[in-house]
Write a protein that holds these residues in place. Structure first.
Motif: not given
Length: 152
Positions: A28-31, A33-40
């Motif tokens: 959950g913490l990893i997800g 943390g990546f919520r703004d870092g993954i750009n499609f």
């Protein structure tokens, strides 16, 4: 002896439960943390076919359209990016990479307000043969991409 076996089994179940909770928490913490870092990635054709939400940050890539670079509105540079099938206007405030030029490959990060892709970052290809795989795939899909000639 029967009580000792029951105690060991109870302890093993407790350890497994704690491990499962720790695993779920870390995932959950990893997800989070990546919520703004993954750009499609989207090609200009995909942006025009189904425009993303104005607040969605994504990457767009293609070729800088010939004759489309307009400078002189303060620090904002305007140009268009195309994949041969569609063209999306781009506005970028900042310093462009040295290799940024018309007819060259680029990838931008930002959001689409319905009219213009407002870029927060622009990347240009760094040599004559490199272009991001997503950009090459989008250009091939539109029948625009030409394989670079191998150097001898």
């Amino acid at each position: 002896m029967a009580g000792l076996k029951g105690l060991k089994k109870k302890r093993r179940v407790q350890v497994l439960m704690v491990a499962a909770v720790a695993l779920l928490l870390s995932a959950g913490l990893i997800g989070y943390g990546f919520r703004d870092g993954i750009n499609f990635f989207r090609s200009p054709s995909q942006v025009m076919e189904s425009p993303p939400a104005p607040n969605e940050v994504f990457r767009i890539g293609g070729l800088v359209e010939e004759g489309s670079i307009v400078r002189g509105e303060g620090e904002t540079i305007r140009f268009s990016v195309t994949d041969g099938g569609a063209t999306v206007p781009v506005a970028f405030t900042g310093i462009l990479p040295d290799l940024f030029a018309e007819g060259q490959g680029m990838v931008g990060t930002g959001s689409y307000d319905g009219q213009v892709f407002v870029a927060t970052e622009i990347l240009a290809k760094h040599d004559e043969t490199y272009m991001p795989k997503e950009v090459v795939d989008a250009l091939k899909e539109q029948g625009v991409y030409v394989e670079p000639e191998p150097e001898s």
